[in-house]
Enzyme design. Structure first.
Site, PDB file in Angstrom:
ATOM      1  N   GLY A   1     -19.351 -18.093 -14.481  1.00  0.00           N
ATOM      2  CA  GLY A   1     -18.208 -18.417 -13.623  1.00  0.00           C
ATOM      3  C   GLY A   1     -18.112 -17.440 -12.465  1.00  0.00           C
ATOM      4  O   GLY A   1     -19.109 -16.941 -11.955  1.00  0.00           O
ATOM      5  N   GLY A   2     -16.874 -17.146 -12.069  1.00  0.00           N
ATOM      6  CA  GLY A   2     -16.651 -16.249 -10.933  1.00  0.00           C
ATOM      7  C   GLY A   2     -17.217 -14.858 -11.167  1.00  0.00           C
ATOM      8  O   GLY A   2     -17.413 -14.088 -10.220  1.00  0.00           O
TER       9      GLY A   2
ATOM     10  N   GLY B   1     -40.260 -17.978  19.025  1.00  0.00           N
ATOM     11  CA  GLY B   1     -39.027 -17.381  18.523  1.00  0.00           C
ATOM     12  C   GLY B   1     -39.294 -16.464  17.343  1.00  0.00           C
ATOM     13  O   GLY B   1     -38.592 -15.463  17.136  1.00  0.00           O
ATOM     14  N   ALA B   2     -40.314 -16.800  16.554  1.00  0.00           N
ATOM     15  CA  ALA B   2     -40.607 -15.977  15.386  1.00  0.00           C
ATOM     16  C   ALA B   2     -41.128 -14.603  15.819  1.00  0.00           C
ATOM     17  O   ALA B   2     -40.831 -13.583  15.196  1.00  0.00           O
ATOM     18  CB  ALA B   2     -41.620 -16.679  14.496  1.00  0.00           C
TER      19      ALA B   2
HETATM   20  C1  HXC Z   1     -12.324 -14.032 -24.517  1.00  0.00           C
HETATM   21  C2  HXC Z   1     -14.443 -14.368 -25.275  1.00  0.00           C
HETATM   22  C3  HXC Z   1     -14.845 -14.900 -24.037  1.00  0.00           C
HETATM   23  C4  HXC Z   1     -13.856 -14.976 -23.007  1.00  0.00           C
HETATM   24  C5  HXC Z   1     -16.542 -14.920 -25.324  1.00  0.00           C
HETATM   25  N1  HXC Z   1     -15.528 -14.414 -26.048  1.00  0.00           N
HETATM   26  N2  HXC Z   1     -16.138 -15.251 -24.096  1.00  0.00           N
HETATM   27  N3  HXC Z   1     -13.198 -13.936 -25.510  1.00  0.00           N
HETATM   28  N4  HXC Z   1     -12.610 -14.530 -23.298  1.00  0.00           N
HETATM   29  N5  HXC Z   1     -14.147 -15.463 -21.814  1.00  0.00           N
HETATM   30  C6  HXC Z   1     -15.561 -13.945 -27.424  1.00  0.00           C
HETATM   31  C7  HXC Z   1     -15.758 -15.084 -28.407  1.00  0.00           C
HETATM   32  O1  HXC Z   1     -14.518 -15.638 -28.755  1.00  0.00           O
HETATM   33  C8  HXC Z   1     -16.392 -14.354 -29.574  1.00  0.00           C
HETATM   34  O2  HXC Z   1     -15.380 -13.660 -30.266  1.00  0.00           O
HETATM   35  C9  HXC Z   1     -17.245 -13.299 -28.903  1.00  0.00           C
HETATM   36  O3  HXC Z   1     -16.715 -13.150 -27.591  1.00  0.00           O
HETATM   37  C10 HXC Z   1     -18.696 -13.701 -28.802  1.00  0.00           C
HETATM   38  O4  HXC Z   1     -18.746 -15.005 -28.232  1.00  0.00           O
HETATM   39  P1  HXC Z   1     -19.654 -16.184 -28.849  1.00  0.00           P
HETATM   40  O5  HXC Z   1     -19.224 -17.439 -28.197  1.00  0.00           O
HETATM   41  O6  HXC Z   1     -19.635 -16.099 -30.326  1.00  0.00           O
HETATM   42  O7  HXC Z   1     -21.091 -15.730 -28.356  1.00  0.00           O
HETATM   43  P2  HXC Z   1     -22.309 -16.626 -27.908  1.00  0.00           P
HETATM   44  O8  HXC Z   1     -22.529 -17.748 -28.863  1.00  0.00           O
HETATM   45  O9  HXC Z   1     -23.426 -15.662 -27.660  1.00  0.00           O
HETATM   46  O10 HXC Z   1     -21.879 -17.290 -26.518  1.00  0.00           O
HETATM   47  C11 HXC Z   1     -21.637 -16.466 -25.390  1.00  0.00           C
HETATM   48  C12 HXC Z   1     -21.013 -17.286 -24.276  1.00  0.00           C
HETATM   49  C13 HXC Z   1     -19.776 -18.055 -24.820  1.00  0.00           C
HETATM   50  C14 HXC Z   1     -22.056 -18.270 -23.718  1.00  0.00           C
HETATM   51  C15 HXC Z   1     -20.644 -16.321 -23.163  1.00  0.00           C
HETATM   52  O11 HXC Z   1     -18.950 -17.127 -25.504  1.00  0.00           O
HETATM   53  C16 HXC Z   1     -18.977 -18.680 -23.737  1.00  0.00           C
HETATM   54  O12 HXC Z   1     -19.316 -19.757 -23.253  1.00  0.00           O
HETATM   55  N6  HXC Z   1     -17.858 -18.025 -23.406  1.00  0.00           N
HETATM   56  C17 HXC Z   1     -16.986 -18.545 -22.370  1.00  0.00           C
HETATM   57  C18 HXC Z   1     -17.640 -18.422 -21.034  1.00  0.00           C
HETATM   58  C19 HXC Z   1     -16.716 -18.846 -19.944  1.00  0.00           C
HETATM   59  O13 HXC Z   1     -16.611 -20.042 -19.661  1.00  0.00           O
HETATM   60  N7  HXC Z   1     -15.987 -17.852 -19.439  1.00  0.00           N
HETATM   61  C20 HXC Z   1     -15.024 -18.092 -18.445  1.00  0.00           C
HETATM   62  C21 HXC Z   1     -15.781 -18.244 -17.185  1.00  0.00           C
HETATM   63  S1  HXC Z   1     -14.720 -18.465 -15.870  1.00  0.00           S
HETATM   64  P3  HXC Z   1     -15.462 -13.385 -31.818  1.00  0.00           P
HETATM   65  O14 HXC Z   1     -14.161 -12.733 -32.144  1.00  0.00           O
HETATM   66  O15 HXC Z   1     -15.660 -14.716 -32.474  1.00  0.00           O
HETATM   67  O16 HXC Z   1     -16.652 -12.499 -32.017  1.00  0.00           O
HETATM   68  C22 HXC Z   1     -14.543 -16.952 -15.320  1.00  0.00           C
HETATM   69  C23 HXC Z   1     -13.657 -16.884 -14.140  1.00  0.00           C
HETATM   70  C24 HXC Z   1     -13.864 -15.593 -13.446  1.00  0.00           C
HETATM   71  O17 HXC Z   1     -15.057 -16.033 -15.784  1.00  0.00           O
HETATM   72  C25 HXC Z   1     -13.116 -15.710 -12.188  1.00  0.00           C
HETATM   73  C26 HXC Z   1     -13.366 -14.563 -11.317  1.00  0.00           C
HETATM   74  C27 HXC Z   1     -12.829 -14.858  -9.981  1.00  0.00           C
END
Ligand code: HXC
Length: 511
Positions: A167-168, A401-402
């Site tokens: 994501g971001g 130009g290059a």
């Molecule tokens: C809180 C999170 C988390 C999150 C993972 N965890 N992502 N907790 N917020 N964003 C936690 C899980 O609940 C889990 O906790 C532990 O971290 C490990 O995650 P798993 O899913 O078990 O690991 P894995 O199978 O390796 O998968 C990793 C992953 C997946 C691909 C990153 O966790 C995932 O898709 N997470 C969400 C990604 C996402 O969409 N993030 C938001 C993006 S938007 P436990 O307690 O079970 O161990 C964003 C906006 C930013 O970031 C904006 C900036 C401007």
């Protein structure tokens, strides 16, 4: 006191335990090291000092037994003896996700790096914005991005992506100077495979969408790709050998080392036939100290080569056309690659040495419609804006130009040299003959023979370095064997170069 010390030891042990044994085992099972192991591999042995290791959420927030450390390890250490600030996200705590306190820890070391005038390295391994913290997590990212922009051009900023970066969250690495990725470990994307499929119908894996190879070869988001996490961290150390600590510092000099082989080899590396390809790295290898070039974007936009090397021990940024790919034409990706590298070198006092063999900008509808004009202009802007010493060596073709874009005298090169094989012209001899003799060719009994004749005449008359020399656009024609000593001499002459620019808030580079 004893009790207090026991308490301290307990806190330290709790912090060092990260997200606990089970999650650390999972981390290792997925081929990844822990946050602290990664810092230990990155920094000179035993130099890491951690701060903020006891940061955690207040019990009143409902996260009473939240693990200590907030999912990121921060502090400083040394690389090649020089101070570097760093952070390393700990996936074993809340998936390394970024909330308010996590961000505050990162921002603190970024602010320290800024004030101390030392580089910052961030190791990314995170699930992105911490979902439970909602908008606070987004604001927390904003704080990091704002600092990335503030530190840009002041201290080198390096991102290492060793896990998910979704994501971001990808925008902090994107705002830094160099991004490193490692095979099988790095996953970097705006939207994951699931959302991608829902939105576009495209069925892709994480690896295909945003794995190390995708970003190193296709998107250009990654500047360096390693085969493993340990190789990746050691590559970061190699890059540091060429970087100054900040924008007021000089890059680290070293003992000069002669290139391998004999300078005579330079006489046969570049084919005299203008349309024959060759690997320009064979030229660079015979000119640079020890034949060494640390290529940036080695797998991206292969029609250009950029990287760090040394001449007589001094660090230089090397830019070269690569005639082996697309005949060395400049296209959109090569323009981005060159312009960004030139701007990094200029920001950090690294002289630019440009090796030119370019037939032009790449023609075609796709290039025009995707904006080759807009992207190509970046090269012109970047070279024209750069105030570090700029030296060009024209090896063979330098057309249109290059030619102007590739560090020409017109846009501000301090010195321009040419090999005797150089052809500097508005366009290639055949194209020029077709335009200049259009009428004559239309009425010729044998147009092919006439075109060949006119092309030969044009080449003899214009396509050599002496026309440009006569106009003062080329400062000297070099025997290829003299290239290295002449460049070292020119760099020494320009060592104290100062060039003022009019005061302004900032320019408006075409983006
Ligand atoms: C809180 C999170 C988390 C999150 C993972 N965890 N992502 N907790 N917020 N964003 C936690 C899980 O609940 C889990 O906790 C532990 O971290 C490990 O995650 P798993 O899913 O078990 O690991 P894995 O199978 O390796 O998968 C990793 C992953 C997946 C691909 C990153 O966790 C995932 O898709 N997470 C969400 C990604 C996402 O969409 N993030 C938001 C993006 S938007 P436990 O307690 O079970 O161990 C964003 C906006 C930013 O970031 C904006 C900036 C401007």
């Amino acid at each position: 006191m004893e009790q207090k010390l026991e308490q301290l030891a307990a806190w330290r042990a709790q912090s060092a335990a990260g997200g606990g044994e089970r999650r650390i085992t999972q981390q290792r099972a997925s081929g990844k090291g822990t946050a602290r192991e990664r810092l230990a591999a990155l920094l000179d042995p035993g130099t890491f000092t951690e701060i903020d290791s006891f940061v955690r959420q207040e019990p009143s927030t409902g996260a009473g037994d939240a693990p200590i450390g907030e999912g990121v390890v921060t502090g400083w250490g040394r690389i090649h003896g020089r101070p570097v600030f760093c952070y390393s996200q700990d996936f074993t705590i809340f998936g390394g996700s970024v909330g308010e306190l996590h961000s505050r820890k990162i921002c603190k070391v970024m602010d320290l790096a800024y004030r101390a005038g030392s580089p910052i390295v961030g190791i990314n391994d995170s699930g992105g914005a911490r979902i439970q913290e909602g908008v606070d997590a987004l604001g927390a990212y904003g704080e990091i991005f704002a600092r990335n922009a503030r530190l840009s051009g002041v201290v080198p900023q390096i991102s290492v992506v060793l896990g998910p970066c979704a994501g971001g969250a990808v925008y902090s690495p994107a705002l830094t100077d160099f991004t490193f990725v490692a095979d099988h470990v790095s996953k970097m994307f705006i939207t994951g495979p699931q959302v991608t499929k829902a939105a576009t119908g495209e069925d892709v894996t994480f690896e295909e969408l945003g794995g190390a190879a995708a970003h190193s070869t296709k998107s250009g988001v990654a500047h360096f790709r390693a085969r493993s996490e340990s190789e990746c961290l050691s590559m970061v150390r190699s890059l540091f050998a060429y970087l100054p600590s900040n924008n007021t510092d000089a890059p680290p000099a070293a003992e000069p080392v002669a290139p391998p082989g004999s300078p005579d080899e330079l006489l046969s590396v570049v084919p005299t036939a203008p349309n024959k390809g060759y690997d320009v790295r064979e030229v660079l290898r015979r000119v640079l100290d020890g034949g060494q070039l640390l290529e940036v974007h080695q797998e991206f936009a292969l029609n250009a080569v950029v990287g760090f090397g040394r001449l007589g021990g001094q660090v230089v940024g090397v830019i070269a056309n690569q005639p082996r790919v697309l005949a060395g034409c400049l296209d959109i990706d090569a323009s981005d690659k060159i312009a960004r590298f030139v701007r990094f070198c200029d920001a950090f006092n690294i002289p630019l040495i440009t090796f030119v063999d370019v037939p032009g900008f790449l023609p075609g509808v796709a290039q025009e419609h995707r904006g080759i004009i807009r992207h190509g202009a970046k090269i012109l802007y970047a070279y024209a804006e750069a105030t570090v010493p700029k030296i060009a060596v024209i090896l063979r073709k330098a057309y249109g130009g290059a030619y102007v874009a590739m560090s020409s005298r017109g846009i501000g090169s301090d010195l321009a040299f040419a090999w005797p094989t150089a052809e500097i012209a508005v366009m290639g001899p055949e194209g020029a003959a077709q335009i200049l003799y259009k009428n004559e060719l239309a009425h010729a009994a044998d147009p092919t023979a006439l075109l060949a004749e006119r092309t030969r005449e044009y080449r003899e008359r214009y396509a050599n370095p002496y026309v440009a020399c006569a106009r003062g656009m080329i400062d000297d024609v070099l025997d290829p064997r003299e290239t290295r000593p002449r460049l070292i001499d020119a760099l020494a002459a320009l060592a104290d170069k100062r060039e003022d620019r009019p005061p302004k808030k900032h320019g408006n580079i075409p983006l």
